[in-house]
Design a protein around this motif. Structure first.
Motif, PDB file in Angstrom:
ATOM      1  N   UNK A   1       0.944  -1.085  -0.064  1.00 50.79           N
ATOM      2  CA  UNK A   1       0.022   0.070  -0.013  1.00 50.79           C
ATOM      3  C   UNK A   1       0.994   1.178   0.200  1.00 50.79           C
ATOM      4  N   UNK A   2       1.804   1.173   0.670  1.00 46.90           N
ATOM      5  CA  UNK A   2       2.839   2.303   0.846  1.00 46.90           C
ATOM      6  C   UNK A   2       3.468   2.640  -0.725  1.00 46.90           C
ATOM      7  N   UNK A   3       3.847   1.934  -1.265  1.00 45.77           N
ATOM      8  CA  UNK A   3       4.515   1.739  -2.446  1.00 45.77           C
ATOM      9  C   UNK A   3       3.582   2.247  -3.405  1.00 45.77           C
ATOM     10  N   UNK A   4       2.190   1.793  -3.405  1.00 47.10           N
ATOM     11  CA  UNK A   4       1.021   2.531  -4.235  1.00 47.10           C
ATOM     12  C   UNK A   4       1.112   3.666  -4.122  1.00 47.10           C
ATOM     13  N   UNK A   5       0.819   4.307  -2.933  1.00 47.98           N
ATOM     14  CA  UNK A   5       0.873   5.686  -2.491  1.00 47.98           C
ATOM     15  C   UNK A   5       1.941   6.456  -3.115  1.00 47.98           C
ATOM     16  N   UNK A   6       3.177   5.897  -2.922  1.00 43.37           N
ATOM     17  CA  UNK A   6       4.325   6.532  -3.653  1.00 43.37           C
ATOM     18  C   UNK A   6       4.331   6.847  -5.051  1.00 43.37           C
TER      19      UNK A   6
END
Length: 473
Positions: free
Chosen positions: A213-218
């Motif tokens: 999820x963090x990578x998607x937000x990045x």
């Protein structure tokens, strides 16, 4: 025997050498740098505190709750973190006063620690306190500090100016929009340069909860598709450039070890795909992170961000405390760490690159003279980071001064970093460093290893010139 109403006194020669043949030299050296502006290239002050410039709520929320150096010592002495308000946000007045009483009643738990030096300096020099904290003085001291905090001169921006901080780095998530930094930079009333720091750890650890999820937000923040490895790299590069455009000077890395181990691009892409699918093993995740540290060095050579590395911490050692109070609450514990073999692949490729500055920190004192100093004494990209965290104490700093300087020289040191969330402790920490550096250089003068003019020049360099050079300010 200590008395309940003892005065709080700051001796003008505190931490300076006791040797009567050395102390006068140290006094002269310290006096020359005592009031120089503070350069703070690594810390954790929330920039929104400076942007909003609201009065600090109470003494406990300012001086106790955010300072895990303080709360861990009290906790070790039997004081509960709950009673200190850790992780609770602003406290009602009765709870804030109760937390303050606990600090004062247990003041003896700080004896012999640098925390005692910092706290006494804060109380005396910022708030005019003249009595030592104790059960008898707790309420009066709370009232005195609280009254000061209600004054305009003790609001965040006023203190920032009073402390003489010329540069203040914060620590920021790569997906942060940096709106607070942009607003501070645009405000002519803020004369301190407040810069973000790129902290990508969570994006390099694919086995960590919430990584996908963090990578998607990045990717969303970078307007880049992170559904494949090339897009992931592009998103990191994009966000680094965004940080540079907003004044960042460094990228900060704090993993379990310092190992760098390159992967074939196809293998890195395969592991990235497994991570997105939730199928990556712990060993594969470690291999991916070790590969990505080489990519971080490559990016630093391209965009100029200084690369600071501080491995060797067992994060959140006590899971019940993590679950109850969250991270950064005093139970991150050092472990042994190795640098020479670990960093060789990175230094083979980039150690002589003219645009790489690699600052190596540690909380493992054994590696300072054995590994970090020799690395800094050969590679033009490598600097020895100042003692920090558990080594930010007089004994460890003095050991560092001898072990590292004699191998690498003063020019290979980073200059002091305060690494604190406790805003009011910044000047106290820098003052301690200046006193200890003055003492070290004064001994070299007394031993006729330096002339006094050289010592003055060297001390000014450690205080201001060296951190500006190392962090490209």
């Amino acid at each position: 025997m200590a008395t309940e109403n003892a005065p709080l006194t700051l001796h003008p020669d505190r931490l300076l050498p006791a040797d009567p043949g050395v102390r006068p030299v140290a006094r002269r050296l310290y006096a020359a740098v005592r009031d120089l502006p503070i350069v703070s290239p690594h810390g954790h002050v929330d920039p929104r505190v400076l942007l909003d410039d609201e009065p600090f709520a109470d003494p406990a929320s300012l001086l106790i709750q955010p300072d895990h150096y303080v709360t861990r010592l009290l906790h070790a002495g039997g004081v509960s973190l709950d009673a200190l308000g850790v992780g609770a946000g602003p406290l009602p007045e009765d709870r804030a006063r109760a937390a303050w009483r606990l600090l004062c009643e247990n003041w003896q738990l700080l004896r012999g620690t640098p925390v005692r030096f910092w706290f006494e300096t804060e109380l005396a020099e910022i708030f005019g306190v003249t009595r030592r904290p104790s059960a008898a003085t707790a309420d009066a001291l709370y009232d005195q500090v609280a009254a000061a905090l209600a004054e305009p001169g003790h609001r965040p921006r006023a203190l920032l100016e009073r402390f003489g901080i010329s540069f203040l780095a914060t620590t920021d998530d790569p997906a942060d929009d940096l709106a607070a930094h942009a607003a501070l930079a645009a405000d002519p009333a803020v004369t301190t340069r407040v810069a973000p720091t790129f902290r990508p750890d969570r994006y390099l650890e694919p086995a960590a909860p919430g990584w996908a999820d963090a990578v998607k937000r990045l990717g969303a923040m970078a307007d880049t598709d992170t559904g494949h490895y090339a897009g992931y790299l592009a998103a990191l590069e994009n966000r680094r450039r965004y940080f540079v455009a907003h004044g960042a000077v460094s990228a900060d890395h704090g993993h379990a070890d310092a190992v760098v181990a390159p992967l074939d691009p196809a293998e890195a892409a395969r592991l990235y795909g497994r991570a997105l699918a939730g199928q990556i093993t712990a060993a594969e995740a470690t291999a991916f992170r070790r590969h990505m540290m080489l990519e971080m060095a490559r990016m630093s050579c391209e965009d100029g961000l200084v690369m600071t590395v501080h491995p060797g911490i067992h994060r959140n050692h006590h899971p019940p405390t993590l679950a109850r109070y969250g991270p950064d609450t005093g139970h991150d514990i050092p472990v042994a760490v190795e640098y020479t073999r670990a960093l060789q692949p990175l230094l083979e490729r980039y150690g002589t690159h003219p645009d790489l500055h690699l600052v190596l920190f540690t909380v493992d004192p054994d590696v300072l003279g054995r590994e970090i100093a020799p690395l800094a004494g050969f590679y033009p990209s490598v600097y020895a980071g100042a003692p920090w965290w558990f080594l930010d104490n007089p004994t460890a700093i003095r050991a560092f001064q001898g072990a590292v300087t004699e191998i690498a020289g003063l020019s290979r040191l980073s200059g002091f970093i305060d690494d604190t969330r406790a805003f009011c402790s910044i000047p106290a920490r820098h003052d301690m460093s200046r006193r200890l550096d003055a003492g070290f250089l004064a001994r070299l003068v007394a031993e006729h290893r330096l002339d006094e003019d050289e010592a003055h020049d060297s001390l000014a360099g450690l205080v201001a010139g060296q951190p500006r050079k190392v962090f490209k300010l």
